[in-house]
Design an enzyme around this catalytic site. Structure first.
Site, mmCIF file in Angstrom:
data_model
loop_
_atom_site.group_PDB
_atom_site.id
_atom_site.type_symbol
_atom_site.label_atom_id
_atom_site.label_comp_id
_atom_site.label_asym_id
_atom_site.label_seq_id
_atom_site.Cartn_x
_atom_site.Cartn_y
_atom_site.Cartn_z
ATOM 1 N N ASP A 82 23.378 20.497 68.312
ATOM 2 C CA ASP A 82 24.015 21.723 68.277
ATOM 3 C C ASP A 82 24.389 21.574 66.678
ATOM 4 O O ASP A 82 24.150 20.889 65.891
ATOM 5 C CB ASP A 82 25.278 20.942 69.020
ATOM 6 C CG ASP A 82 26.280 22.312 69.425
ATOM 7 O OD1 ASP A 82 25.663 23.816 69.464
ATOM 8 O OD2 ASP A 82 27.369 22.260 69.813
ATOM 9 N N GLY A 180 36.645 25.324 71.867
ATOM 10 C CA GLY A 180 37.899 24.828 72.454
ATOM 11 C C GLY A 180 38.379 25.517 73.475
ATOM 12 O O GLY A 180 37.786 26.860 74.066
ATOM 13 N N GLY A 209 31.956 28.342 75.649
ATOM 14 C CA GLY A 209 31.917 28.380 77.402
ATOM 15 C C GLY A 209 33.117 27.927 77.853
ATOM 16 O O GLY A 209 33.594 28.604 79.020
HETATM 17 P P1 13P Z 1 33.440 24.708 74.305
HETATM 18 O O1 13P Z 1 33.863 23.584 73.558
HETATM 19 O O2 13P Z 1 34.410 26.142 73.938
HETATM 20 O O3 13P Z 1 33.069 24.591 75.673
HETATM 21 O O4 13P Z 1 32.261 25.448 73.447
HETATM 22 C C1 13P Z 1 30.959 24.739 73.380
HETATM 23 C C2 13P Z 1 30.095 25.082 72.255
HETATM 24 O O5 13P Z 1 29.786 26.301 72.278
HETATM 25 C C3 13P Z 1 29.273 24.049 71.717
HETATM 26 O O6 13P Z 1 28.452 24.621 70.600
#
Ligand code: 13P
Length: 285
Positions: A82, A180, A209
């Protein structure tokens, strides 16, 4: 081992308009719990690692844990890095077995980002690996990377040009989404997803998400968000289940680590299963 390329997994999801959950794991327990969910749901899944997790474990140790746990899994699994702004970590993970990376160079100007992302795509291809691209910071801090400042959106033309010229396999647009928990219901620029998909034919990655509504997920997936990132929901399931269990352990004066791990595994698996059903990836593997 059914480790398949991100492109293969996303191309099918994109064509059939379902979302593949890309879930940020934090350790062996969470990898195992997410893989168990994928097997139970017959869903493809993307195991996603932040740079922080890679550094915490060490590349080879983390890859070793992943391969040991994914070996007997009979649904498609990809291993994705990521948000990574650091070319040396990108190269290290590509060389160490990751089959997909997000080169997050949004802090560079778009021309330099485009130049370097093109190089990363060439490097990834030598390993048969895939690349996600990004030109706009996604609001919110994800494992020490990013900022709480609102994202600056580039024009559609700039984004389309970047996608086409770099040859990235998927793209992470800023559409009002944020990492977040959302403090208020997000207003999303869903039309941008449609415009980018129509202009490029490339699947989009939906970041931030956690906290989006069922309707928002379904709408964005139908528009072409084939990769859907979940991180905060895993962290919360992992830690809140531990907190709940440990409160009970303290009350009873009974301290049994394997029972704690089972409780956390069940909570993380349940969280992952719910997202697979919501994204329509259940039953596709
Ligand atoms: P969240 O922490 O909001 O689920 O987002 C995850 C994300 O986009 C990781 O790159």
């Amino acid at each position: 081992m059914p480790v398949v390329s991100l492109k293969e997994t996303l191309d099918r999801a994109f064509a059939e308009r379902y979302g593949v959950p890309a879930i940020n794991i934090v350790d062996d327990l969470s990898i195992q719990a997410v893989l168990a969910a994928a097997v139970e749901e017959r869903s493809p899944v993307i195991i996603q690692t932040s740079v922080k997790t890679v550094k915490m474990y060490g590349r080879d140790q983390l890859y070793g844990i992943f391969t040991a746990l994914a070996r007997d899994v009979d649904v498609p699994v990809s291993l994705h890095l990521d948000h990574c702004p650091d070319r040396s970590v990108i190269s290290s993970c590509l060389g160490g077995g990751w089959n997909s990376v997000l080169f997050d160079a949004h802090e560079l100007d778009v021309a330099e980002n485009l130049r370097q992302t093109t190089e990363v795509v060439q490097e990834a291809r030598r390993y048969g690996a895939n690349v996600e691209g990004e030109i706009e910071g996604i609001q919110g801090v994800e494992d020490d990377i990013g900022s709480d400042e609102a994202s600056v959106q580039q024009s559609l033309e700039v984004a389309v040009d970047f996608i086409k010229r770099t040859g990235v396999d998927c793209f992470a647009p800023a559409i009002g989404n944020a990492h977040g928990q959302y403090t208020s219901a997000p207003v999303l620029d869903h039309q941008r997803v449609t415009d980018l998909v129509e202009a490029t034919g490339v699947p989009m990655a939906l970041h931030g998400g956690t906290g989006l509504s069922k309707e928002q997920f379904q709408d964005l997936i139908a528009r072409g968000c084939a990769k859907v990132n979940i991180s905060t929901a895993l962290k919360e399931a992992y830690m809140k289940s531990a907190l709940e269990f440990l409160r009970g352990a303290e009350e009873k004066g009974k301290w049994d680590p394997p029972s704690l791990f089972r409780h956390q595994t069940a909570a993380v698996t349940q969280m992952a299963r719910e997202h697979m059903r919501l994204f329509g990836s259940s039953g596709r593997a």
